[in-house]
Motif scaffolding. Structure first.
Motif, PDB file in Angstrom:
ATOM      1  N   GLN A  44       0.765  -1.140   0.049  1.00 19.90           N
ATOM      2  CA  GLN A  44       0.089  -0.134  -0.128  1.00 19.90           C
ATOM      3  C   GLN A  44       0.922   1.437   0.000  1.00 19.90           C
ATOM      4  OE1 GLN A  44      -2.437   0.164   3.213  1.00 19.90           O
ATOM      5  NE2 GLN A  44      -3.254   2.264   3.075  1.00 19.90           N
ATOM      6  N   VAL A  45       1.907   1.186   0.682  1.00 14.47           N
ATOM      7  CA  VAL A  45       3.091   2.518   0.996  1.00 14.47           C
ATOM      8  C   VAL A  45       3.721   2.704  -0.384  1.00 14.47           C
ATOM      9  CG1 VAL A  45       4.901   3.027   2.076  1.00 14.47           C
ATOM     10  CG2 VAL A  45       3.048   2.241   3.279  1.00 14.47           C
ATOM     11  N   ALA A  46       4.260   1.501  -0.998  1.00  9.91           N
ATOM     12  CA  ALA A  46       5.002   1.404  -2.342  1.00  9.91           C
ATOM     13  C   ALA A  46       4.171   1.902  -3.611  1.00  9.91           C
ATOM     14  CB  ALA A  46       5.627   0.103  -2.566  1.00  9.91           C
ATOM     15  N   THR A  47       2.918   1.716  -3.402  1.00  6.81           N
ATOM     16  CA  THR A  47       2.086   1.996  -4.552  1.00  6.81           C
ATOM     17  C   THR A  47       1.203   3.105  -4.480  1.00  6.81           C
ATOM     18  OG1 THR A  47       0.266   0.925  -3.784  1.00  6.81           O
ATOM     19  CG2 THR A  47       1.548  -0.379  -5.430  1.00  6.81           C
ATOM     20  N   SER A  48       1.416   3.756  -3.531  1.00  2.00           N
ATOM     21  CA  SER A  48       0.712   5.370  -3.250  1.00  2.00           C
ATOM     22  C   SER A  48       1.382   6.356  -3.702  1.00  2.00           C
ATOM     23  CB  SER A  48       0.347   5.477  -1.610  1.00  2.00           C
ATOM     24  OG  SER A  48      -0.195   6.698  -1.607  1.00  2.00           O
ATOM     25  N   PRO A  49       1.136   7.346  -4.415  1.00  2.00           N
ATOM     26  CA  PRO A  49       1.887   8.475  -4.715  1.00  2.00           C
ATOM     27  C   PRO A  49       2.041   9.565  -3.693  1.00  2.00           C
ATOM     28  CG  PRO A  49      -0.425   8.722  -5.567  1.00  2.00           C
ATOM     29  CD  PRO A  49      -0.233   7.399  -4.970  1.00  2.00           C
ATOM     30  N   ILE A  50       1.401   9.321  -2.528  1.00  2.00           N
ATOM     31  CA  ILE A  50       1.563  10.195  -1.354  1.00  2.00           C
ATOM     32  C   ILE A  50       1.812   9.453   0.025  1.00  2.00           C
ATOM     33  CG2 ILE A  50       0.034  11.987  -2.449  1.00  2.00           C
ATOM     34  CD1 ILE A  50      -2.269  11.063  -0.449  1.00  2.00           C
ATOM     35  N   PRO A  51       2.413  10.039   0.996  1.00  2.00           N
ATOM     36  CA  PRO A  51       2.696   9.279   2.307  1.00  2.00           C
ATOM     37  C   PRO A  51       1.041   8.592   2.710  1.00  2.00           C
ATOM     38  CG  PRO A  51       3.710  11.364   2.270  1.00  2.00           C
ATOM     39  CD  PRO A  51       2.835  11.396   1.017  1.00  2.00           C
ATOM     40  N   VAL A  52       1.566   7.709   3.416  1.00  2.00           N
ATOM     41  CA  VAL A  52       0.231   6.544   3.767  1.00  2.00           C
ATOM     42  C   VAL A  52       0.180   6.604   5.227  1.00  2.00           C
ATOM     43  CG1 VAL A  52      -0.613   4.405   3.734  1.00  2.00           C
ATOM     44  CG2 VAL A  52       0.232   5.214   1.696  1.00  2.00           C
ATOM     45  N   GLU A  53      -0.813   6.873   6.008  1.00  2.00           N
ATOM     46  CA  GLU A  53      -0.889   6.565   7.337  1.00  2.00           C
ATOM     47  C   GLU A  53      -1.459   5.218   7.929  1.00  2.00           C
ATOM     48  OE1 GLU A  53      -3.303   8.543  11.284  1.00  2.00           O
ATOM     49  OE2 GLU A  53      -3.398   9.463   9.433  1.00  2.00           O
ATOM     50  N   LEU A  54      -0.255   4.701   8.764  1.00  2.00           N
ATOM     51  CA  LEU A  54      -0.453   3.179   9.094  1.00  2.00           C
ATOM     52  C   LEU A  54      -0.720   3.570  10.622  1.00  2.00           C
ATOM     53  CD1 LEU A  54       2.250   1.267   7.140  1.00  2.00           C
ATOM     54  CD2 LEU A  54      -0.298   1.590   6.521  1.00  2.00           C
ATOM     55  N   GLU A  55      -1.109   2.086  11.155  1.00  2.00           N
ATOM     56  CA  GLU A  55      -1.124   1.939  12.512  1.00  2.00           C
ATOM     57  C   GLU A  55       0.260   2.213  13.094  1.00  2.00           C
ATOM     58  OE1 GLU A  55      -3.160  -1.798  13.651  1.00  2.00           O
ATOM     59  OE2 GLU A  55      -5.113  -1.288  12.630  1.00  2.00           O
ATOM     60  N   ARG A  56       0.327   2.669  14.285  1.00  2.00           N
ATOM     61  CA  ARG A  56       1.611   2.945  14.760  1.00  2.00           C
ATOM     62  C   ARG A  56       2.589   1.636  14.943  1.00  2.00           C
ATOM     63  NH1 ARG A  56       5.483   6.624  14.924  1.00  2.00           N
ATOM     64  NH2 ARG A  56       7.039   6.238  16.752  1.00  2.00           N
ATOM     65  N   VAL A  57       1.938   0.429  15.358  1.00  2.00           N
ATOM     66  CA  VAL A  57       2.535  -0.737  15.451  1.00  2.00           C
ATOM     67  C   VAL A  57       3.205  -1.351  14.201  1.00  2.00           C
ATOM     68  CG1 VAL A  57       2.620  -3.357  16.068  1.00  2.00           C
ATOM     69  CG2 VAL A  57       1.590  -1.493  17.560  1.00  2.00           C
ATOM     70  N   GLN A  58       2.542  -1.324  13.001  1.00  2.00           N
ATOM     71  CA  GLN A  58       2.798  -1.608  11.894  1.00  2.00           C
ATOM     72  C   GLN A  58       3.952  -0.598  11.303  1.00  2.00           C
ATOM     73  OE1 GLN A  58      -1.031  -1.288   9.838  1.00  2.00           O
ATOM     74  NE2 GLN A  58      -1.644  -3.343  10.310  1.00  2.00           N
ATOM     75  N   ALA A  59       3.817   0.601  11.525  1.00  2.00           N
ATOM     76  CA  ALA A  59       4.662   1.575  10.894  1.00  2.00           C
ATOM     77  C   ALA A  59       6.210   1.107  11.594  1.00  2.00           C
ATOM     78  CB  ALA A  59       4.284   2.928  11.215  1.00  2.00           C
ATOM     79  N   VAL A  60       6.152   1.039  12.863  1.00  2.00           N
ATOM     80  CA  VAL A  60       7.471   0.783  13.617  1.00  2.00           C
ATOM     81  C   VAL A  60       7.916  -0.544  12.935  1.00  2.00           C
ATOM     82  CG1 VAL A  60       8.211   0.139  15.788  1.00  2.00           C
ATOM     83  CG2 VAL A  60       6.740   2.001  15.620  1.00  2.00           C
TER      84      VAL A  60
END
Length: 486
Positions: free
Chosen positions: A432-448
């Motif tokens: 989802q992050v790789a295919t998005s042209p803009i920054p993506v908001e994820l759950e904190r645990v997933q982002a970490v």
């Protein structure tokens, strides 16, 4: 002739004699002695012990005496070097001053282990050899694994190294080194251990990857193995039968073994380095108890009771990857005490340094292109430079999407994908992050967790791919189809 002029001429002579350049510590001592500083003043300026400065200094004067074939000591170093180096230049031993002017740029190149003025011997060199700058680094040294102590490809990340050296000298200290895989953790550990040995400390290195599977069958088995391995490294016989008490818990018996047997046998500090602690996290019950044990030892050195002096001898060095999904109780582990060293990516100037060490003459735009592709990840940068130096690929060929499937990064990317396949939700979020042209908001645990794998950058509550390489790879259609299949 000033000190920098002398260093510029001296470095290739040292390399010709030893195959190595004077390192930063040796150069600092040389500069200090040139300015008539005492060892104490040099040590205070550069933040290491005076005893260590004296030891390194004594070895340095012996080395320089051999290189220029004239006796050198701390008191006469300036006079002797100025006279001898001028003689060598006058005699044509090194015609650096004729066709290779001593400028700040030239000094940087000569001090850089990627280039050397070819010198056939300390006393005989032709002008053509003296003025030819060639690649001296052993570029057959492929990237991957530890960067050895004598490798020209280790790039310091100030002030990290010096902070670790300062900390390891502190009684009862604990250093934690963490970063994603292939960021240089074990290479830094090796240098801390080498510094410790120069301080005349005992060192023990335990790589948990080398332990057989049955060692992790239960806590008691693991702790007994730990005690025996440390004792064996110190040349001490196995005394578990005498000190292990089946009535007490295993942590207490291990503490007793160290407090009453191992530590009293030594008369200098000991550094125990635990590499690849990730292995232990596969056994959460053992990990929780063992990490709690290490924490208790760290605290024992601060109690101020009858055993404090014993525990002050022990210094701990713990190395682990942030890719690991931690399941241990961090409140009882050593991961919230001691000095935490999180290794950053290389800066553009550090990448430039590494480029030069590979004998490549790049401008700032080429550095920017490479860092846009792979960021400042030491392994990925070295991987590119290794193949480019050997003319197996060009920078321009790495930049298109073909980089994601080529032999330069293919294995690395497949390993990342293989790990993520064990955590399908993380793979889905990364796509989802790789295919998005803009920054993506994820759950904190997933982002970490994705950040711990070195795959994304966290910007506030949003994330973006860590580099263009990961964006390209994880936005491919076949990768997305793989995630959908879960």
């Amino acid at each position: 002739m000033n000190i920098e002029d002398s260093i510029a001429i001296l470095q290739p002579l040292v390399f010709a004699k030893t195959g190595k350049y004077l390192d930063t510590l040796q150069l600092n001592i040389l500069r200090g002695a040139w300015d008539n500083q005492s060892y104490e003043e040099i040590a205070e300026t550069h933040r290491f012990s005076a005893a260590h400065a004296k030891t390194v200094g004594a070895n340095l004067w012996d080395l320089l005496s051999q290189v220029i074939e004239t006796k050198i000591n701390k008191k006469n170093v300036q006079v002797v070097l100025e006279r001898k180096l001028k003689e060598l230049a006058t005699d044509g031993v090194t015609d650096v001053t004729d066709e290779l002017p001593v400028t700040s740029e030239t000094i940087g190149k000569i001090n850089n282990p990627s280039t050397v003025i070819s010198v056939t011997s300390v006393t005989s060199v032709t002008t053509s050899a003296a003025t030819s700058v060639t690649t001296a680094a052993p570029l057959s040294e492929a990237p991957g694994g530890i960067v050895t102590l004598n490798s020209p490809f280790y790039i310091p990340r100030p002030p990290i190294e010096q902070r670790c050296y300062d900390t390891i000298r502190q009684a009862g200290s604990l250093i934690r080194i963490q970063a994603p895989r292939q960021m240089g953790k074990t290479s830094l550990m090796a240098r801390i251990l080498d510094y410790s040995r120069q301080e005349e400390y005992l060192t023990v290195t335990l790589n948990l990857q080398l332990a057989s599977r049955n060692v992790f069958s239960n806590l008691e088995r693991f702790l007994q193995w730990f005690c025996v391995i440390v004792g064996k490294s110190l040349g001490l016989p196995n005394q578990l039968a005498e000190y292990w008490d089946d009535i007490l818990d295993s942590n207490s018996s291990t503490t007793d073994y160290f407090e009453n047997y191992l530590l009293p046998q030594i008369h200098t500090p000991i550094v125990i380095a635990l590499d690849d602690m990730d292995i232990l996290f596969r056994y959460p019950d053992i990990a929780s108890d063992f990490l709690g044990l290490l924490r208790s030892w760290y605290e024992k050195a601060r109690y101020g009771d009858a055993t404090t002096d014993i525990w002050k001898k022990l210094r701990l060095l713990v190395v682990h990857s942030t890719e690991t999904i931690l399941t241990s109780n961090t409140e009882q582990s050593p991961f919230n005490v001691g000095l935490l060293m999180e290794l950053p990516e290389f800066t553009p100037s550090q990448v430039q340094d590494l480029v030069q060490r590979h004998g490549l003459d790049w401008d700032s735009y080429q550095i920017e292109q490479l860092m846009n592709l792979v960021g400042g990840n030491p392994y990925l940068v070295r991987k590119a430079l290794f193949h480019i130096h050997h003319q197996e690929v060009t920078l321009e060929q790495l930049l298109p999407k073909s980089a994601t499937k080529g032999r330069v990064y293919g294995e690395h990317l497949r390993r990342k994908l293989g790990y993520l396949q064990e955590y399908p939700e993380l793979l889905t979020r990364l796509i989802q992050v790789a295919t998005s042209p803009i920054p993506v908001e994820l759950e904190r645990v997933q982002a970490v967790k994705l950040h711990g794998m070195g795959l994304v950058q966290i910007r506030g509550k949003q994330v973006i791919p860590q580099c263009e390489l990961y964006r390209q790879y994880f936005s491919q259609e076949d990768i997305s189809e793989l995630a959908i299949s879960y």
